[in-house]
Scaffold this motif. Sequence first.
Motif, PDB file in Angstrom:
ATOM      1  N   THR A 305       0.823  -1.214   0.000  1.00 33.80           N
ATOM      2  CA  THR A 305       0.000   0.000   0.000  1.00 33.80           C
ATOM      3  C   THR A 305       0.855   1.262   0.000  1.00 33.80           C
ATOM      4  OG1 THR A 305      -1.716  -1.151   1.251  1.00 33.80           O
ATOM      5  CG2 THR A 305      -1.810   1.241   1.245  1.00 33.80           C
ATOM      6  N   THR A 306       0.562   2.167  -0.912  1.00 34.70           N
ATOM      7  CA  THR A 306       1.274   3.440  -0.992  1.00 34.70           C
ATOM      8  C   THR A 306       0.983   4.277   0.252  1.00 34.70           C
ATOM      9  OG1 THR A 306       1.208   3.460  -3.405  1.00 34.70           O
ATOM     10  CG2 THR A 306       1.499   5.589  -2.309  1.00 34.70           C
ATOM     11  N   LEU A 307       2.049   4.887   0.797  1.00 35.47           N
ATOM     12  CA  LEU A 307       1.911   5.777   1.952  1.00 35.47           C
ATOM     13  C   LEU A 307       2.117   7.216   1.500  1.00 35.47           C
ATOM     14  CD1 LEU A 307       3.869   3.808   4.713  1.00 35.47           C
ATOM     15  CD2 LEU A 307       1.418   3.786   4.238  1.00 35.47           C
ATOM     16  N   ILE A 308       1.288   8.090   2.032  1.00 34.95           N
ATOM     17  CA  ILE A 308       1.283   9.495   1.621  1.00 34.95           C
ATOM     18  C   ILE A 308       1.602  10.393   2.813  1.00 34.95           C
ATOM     19  CG2 ILE A 308      -0.028  11.337   0.495  1.00 34.95           C
ATOM     20  CD1 ILE A 308       0.263   8.895  -1.255  1.00 34.95           C
ATOM     21  N   GLU A 309       2.465  11.371   2.580  1.00 27.33           N
ATOM     22  CA  GLU A 309       2.685  12.454   3.534  1.00 27.33           C
ATOM     23  C   GLU A 309       2.016  13.696   2.962  1.00 27.33           C
ATOM     24  OE1 GLU A 309       6.457  14.054   6.061  1.00 27.33           O
ATOM     25  OE2 GLU A 309       6.675  14.157   3.886  1.00 27.33           O
ATOM     26  N   VAL A 310       1.047  14.227   3.674  1.00 31.14           N
ATOM     27  CA  VAL A 310       0.268  15.370   3.209  1.00 31.14           C
ATOM     28  C   VAL A 310       0.700  16.616   3.980  1.00 31.14           C
ATOM     29  CG1 VAL A 310      -2.029  16.384   3.050  1.00 31.14           C
ATOM     30  CG2 VAL A 310      -1.705  13.950   2.556  1.00 31.14           C
ATOM     31  N   LEU A 311       1.131  17.636   3.246  1.00 32.44           N
ATOM     32  CA  LEU A 311       1.544  18.907   3.840  1.00 32.44           C
ATOM     33  C   LEU A 311       0.677  20.014   3.250  1.00 32.44           C
ATOM     34  CD1 LEU A 311       5.429  18.448   3.589  1.00 32.44           C
ATOM     35  CD2 LEU A 311       3.920  17.850   5.496  1.00 32.44           C
ATOM     36  N   LEU A 328     -10.253  15.635   6.009  1.00 26.47           N
ATOM     37  CA  LEU A 328      -9.504  15.102   4.868  1.00 26.47           C
ATOM     38  C   LEU A 328      -9.221  13.609   4.997  1.00 26.47           C
ATOM     39  CD1 LEU A 328      -6.651  16.846   2.997  1.00 26.47           C
ATOM     40  CD2 LEU A 328      -6.219  14.573   3.875  1.00 26.47           C
ATOM     41  N   GLN A 329      -8.697  13.182   6.136  1.00 26.71           N
ATOM     42  CA  GLN A 329      -8.362  11.763   6.286  1.00 26.71           C
ATOM     43  C   GLN A 329      -9.609  10.889   6.222  1.00 26.71           C
ATOM     44  OE1 GLN A 329      -5.140  10.178   8.276  1.00 26.71           O
ATOM     45  NE2 GLN A 329      -4.436  12.078   9.222  1.00 26.71           N
ATOM     46  N   ARG A 330     -10.712  11.374   6.742  1.00 25.15           N
ATOM     47  CA  ARG A 330     -11.960  10.597   6.672  1.00 25.15           C
ATOM     48  C   ARG A 330     -12.439  10.479   5.226  1.00 25.15           C
ATOM     49  NH1 ARG A 330     -12.836  13.472  11.613  1.00 25.15           N
ATOM     50  NH2 ARG A 330     -13.924  15.165  10.545  1.00 25.15           N
ATOM     51  N   ASP A 331     -12.268  11.548   4.444  1.00 27.62           N
ATOM     52  CA  ASP A 331     -12.720  11.521   3.050  1.00 27.62           C
ATOM     53  C   ASP A 331     -11.932  10.509   2.209  1.00 27.62           C
ATOM     54  OD1 ASP A 331     -14.637  13.406   3.572  1.00 27.62           O
ATOM     55  OD2 ASP A 331     -13.459  15.097   2.823  1.00 27.62           O
ATOM     56  N   PHE A 332     -10.677  10.244   2.603  1.00 27.56           N
ATOM     57  CA  PHE A 332      -9.842   9.324   1.832  1.00 27.56           C
ATOM     58  C   PHE A 332      -9.569   8.019   2.583  1.00 27.56           C
ATOM     59  CE2 PHE A 332      -8.965  13.435  -0.132  1.00 27.56           C
ATOM     60  CZ  PHE A 332      -9.014  13.109  -1.479  1.00 27.56           C
ATOM     61  N   ALA A 333     -10.436   7.697   3.524  1.00 28.64           N
ATOM     62  CA  ALA A 333     -10.246   6.487   4.334  1.00 28.64           C
ATOM     63  C   ALA A 333     -10.299   5.216   3.487  1.00 28.64           C
ATOM     64  CB  ALA A 333     -11.281   6.424   5.448  1.00 28.64           C
ATOM     65  N   ASN A 334     -11.090   5.229   2.406  1.00 29.35           N
ATOM     66  CA  ASN A 334     -11.243   4.037   1.565  1.00 29.35           C
ATOM     67  C   ASN A 334     -10.452   4.125   0.259  1.00 29.35           C
ATOM     68  OD1 ASN A 334     -13.095   2.809   3.403  1.00 29.35           O
ATOM     69  ND2 ASN A 334     -14.737   4.121   2.597  1.00 29.35           N
ATOM     70  N   ALA A 335      -9.531   5.068   0.192  1.00 27.84           N
ATOM     71  CA  ALA A 335      -8.709   5.226  -1.020  1.00 27.84           C
ATOM     72  C   ALA A 335      -7.703   4.077  -1.112  1.00 27.84           C
ATOM     73  CB  ALA A 335      -7.991   6.566  -0.980  1.00 27.84           C
ATOM     74  N   PRO A 336      -7.159   3.820  -2.299  1.00 30.25           N
ATOM     75  CA  PRO A 336      -6.179   2.736  -2.468  1.00 30.25           C
ATOM     76  C   PRO A 336      -4.778   3.121  -1.981  1.00 30.25           C
ATOM     77  CG  PRO A 336      -6.539   3.820  -4.554  1.00 30.25           C
ATOM     78  CD  PRO A 336      -7.511   4.443  -3.592  1.00 30.25           C
ATOM     79  N   PHE A 337      -4.700   4.067  -1.071  1.00 27.91           N
ATOM     80  CA  PHE A 337      -3.457   4.466  -0.435  1.00 27.91           C
ATOM     81  C   PHE A 337      -3.780   4.836   1.004  1.00 27.91           C
ATOM     82  CE2 PHE A 337      -5.190   8.154  -2.729  1.00 27.91           C
ATOM     83  CZ  PHE A 337      -5.411   9.027  -1.682  1.00 27.91           C
ATOM     84  N   ARG A 338      -2.755   5.061   1.787  1.00 25.15           N
ATOM     85  CA  ARG A 338      -2.964   5.423   3.189  1.00 25.15           C
ATOM     86  C   ARG A 338      -2.200   6.704   3.497  1.00 25.15           C
ATOM     87  NH1 ARG A 338      -2.264   0.784   7.468  1.00 25.15           N
ATOM     88  NH2 ARG A 338      -4.008   0.092   6.189  1.00 25.15           N
ATOM     89  N   ILE A 339      -2.869   7.637   4.153  1.00 22.74           N
ATOM     90  CA  ILE A 339      -2.208   8.867   4.590  1.00 22.74           C
ATOM     91  C   ILE A 339      -1.487   8.565   5.896  1.00 22.74           C
ATOM     92  CG2 ILE A 339      -2.519  11.251   5.315  1.00 22.74           C
ATOM     93  CD1 ILE A 339      -4.948  11.401   3.487  1.00 22.74           C
ATOM     94  N   ALA A 340      -0.158   8.552   5.841  1.00 21.88           N
ATOM     95  CA  ALA A 340       0.635   8.218   7.024  1.00 21.88           C
ATOM     96  C   ALA A 340       0.819   9.423   7.929  1.00 21.88           C
ATOM     97  CB  ALA A 340       1.997   7.677   6.605  1.00 21.88           C
ATOM     98  N   LYS A 341       0.859  10.604   7.328  1.00 18.70           N
ATOM     99  CA  LYS A 341       1.030  11.825   8.111  1.00 18.70           C
ATOM    100  C   LYS A 341       0.362  12.969   7.374  1.00 18.70           C
ATOM    101  CE  LYS A 341       4.395  15.161   9.867  1.00 18.70           C
ATOM    102  NZ  LYS A 341       5.813  15.578   9.908  1.00 18.70           N
ATOM    103  N   ALA A 342      -0.311  13.829   8.130  1.00 21.93           N
ATOM    104  CA  ALA A 342      -0.919  15.029   7.551  1.00 21.93           C
ATOM    105  C   ALA A 342      -0.624  16.215   8.469  1.00 21.93           C
ATOM    106  CB  ALA A 342      -2.429  14.849   7.392  1.00 21.93           C
ATOM    107  N   ARG A 343      -0.192  17.303   7.865  1.00 21.21           N
ATOM    108  CA  ARG A 343       0.168  18.488   8.648  1.00 21.21           C
ATOM    109  C   ARG A 343      -0.429  19.728   7.994  1.00 21.21           C
ATOM    110  NH1 ARG A 343       6.362  19.582   9.105  1.00 21.21           N
ATOM    111  NH2 ARG A 343       6.001  20.647   7.109  1.00 21.21           N
TER     112      ARG A 343
END
Length: 402
Positions: A305-311, A328-343
Amino acid sequence: MKVLHTADWHLGKRLYRHDLSDDHLQFLDWLCETIEQRQIDVVLIAGDIFDTTNPNDGSMQLYYQFLTRMLPLECKIIITGGNHDSATKLNAPRDLLRSLNIHVVGCTNGNCADEVLRLTNGSVDLLVAAVPYLRDSDLRQSISGQTYDDRVEAVRMGIRNHYERIADHCHTCFADVPVVAMGHLYVKGATVSESEREIHAVGGQAAFSSEHFPSGFDYVALGHIHVPQRVGAGELVRYSGSPIPLSFGERDNRHQVLELTFANGKLTTTEALTVPRFRSLRQVTGSLDEVYERLSQLEPGGSLTTLIEVLVEEERENLAARMQFEQLQRDFANAPFRIAKARLTFRNKRQGLESLYAIDTHLQDLSYLDVFARRLEASDVADDMREILTETYKELYQSVVG
């Protein structure tokens, strides 16, 4: 004789809260297959096998599964301790592993002979100076009255003297045999990445230079720095780098292991073997609207699974932006990637902080109240609130410092 140089596995590493055990499992599978296919005779692992001094059961299982898979290949393995490793845990099964052609040097005992291994493959001999991470306590004794510069110089000379004693032992006892030296330290001039949190421990403090390695080493196999690279003017002092990305700052590194070939008493070839990318790490930046658009169009890559850092950066702080960011994280909870960090940051607050330190006076020349006053000014705090906040801050400061 074929030798494989690798380091900085960091088994047990987590990327923020995300476990990387699947990444390590796939790397070790690939490594075992590569060693078998390329008929590697010796594997050098130059420190930081584990990410912590108290590795969890899963990390230990990966470690011993790898060693078990190597047994039928009759490949010699030499493991040295790194600054993240527990020398005690590495050394505990040392006598048992030695009988299986697995040599472990978790820490130095000061006896150079114990760190030098002679390997034979038919008519080809090779010496390996298995030098582990050299801790401050291994190199010098604290002397009352020493300045900081004196202590740094003592560490630098301690590292240099250790390698010189190793080189002297090799060439006195085993003349005309090629020598590979291992090490786990920071060498001056090396490019580092954000995951090397303790880069100034021992080697960094001492600013050890590649020229400090004594002559006579045919190759120096280093660990500690995660960016693969040559160090110094020559080709012989090299970091293999970490085999998988251990931070988002390493997402574009060319992860590799190094294959060395020795023949006729010398190093003949050095080849970088690229490690497949099992997981894609991405960084997505911009305003909230831009980030939403880019995440919606993002195509994941890799077998894991692809991990994403969101800035996210917005112009000015406001409640609506904070609420949208939390969604934001809730909106992409079922995406084919995972948000590992959001700032989320705000440009006006960041510029305020920058102006706080853009001053003519050195920060150390200001009192704690001067610094706080500048912070209030940068934040446009109303005059009637400044006195209240300043008094509260004084009470808090006194309660902390006594």
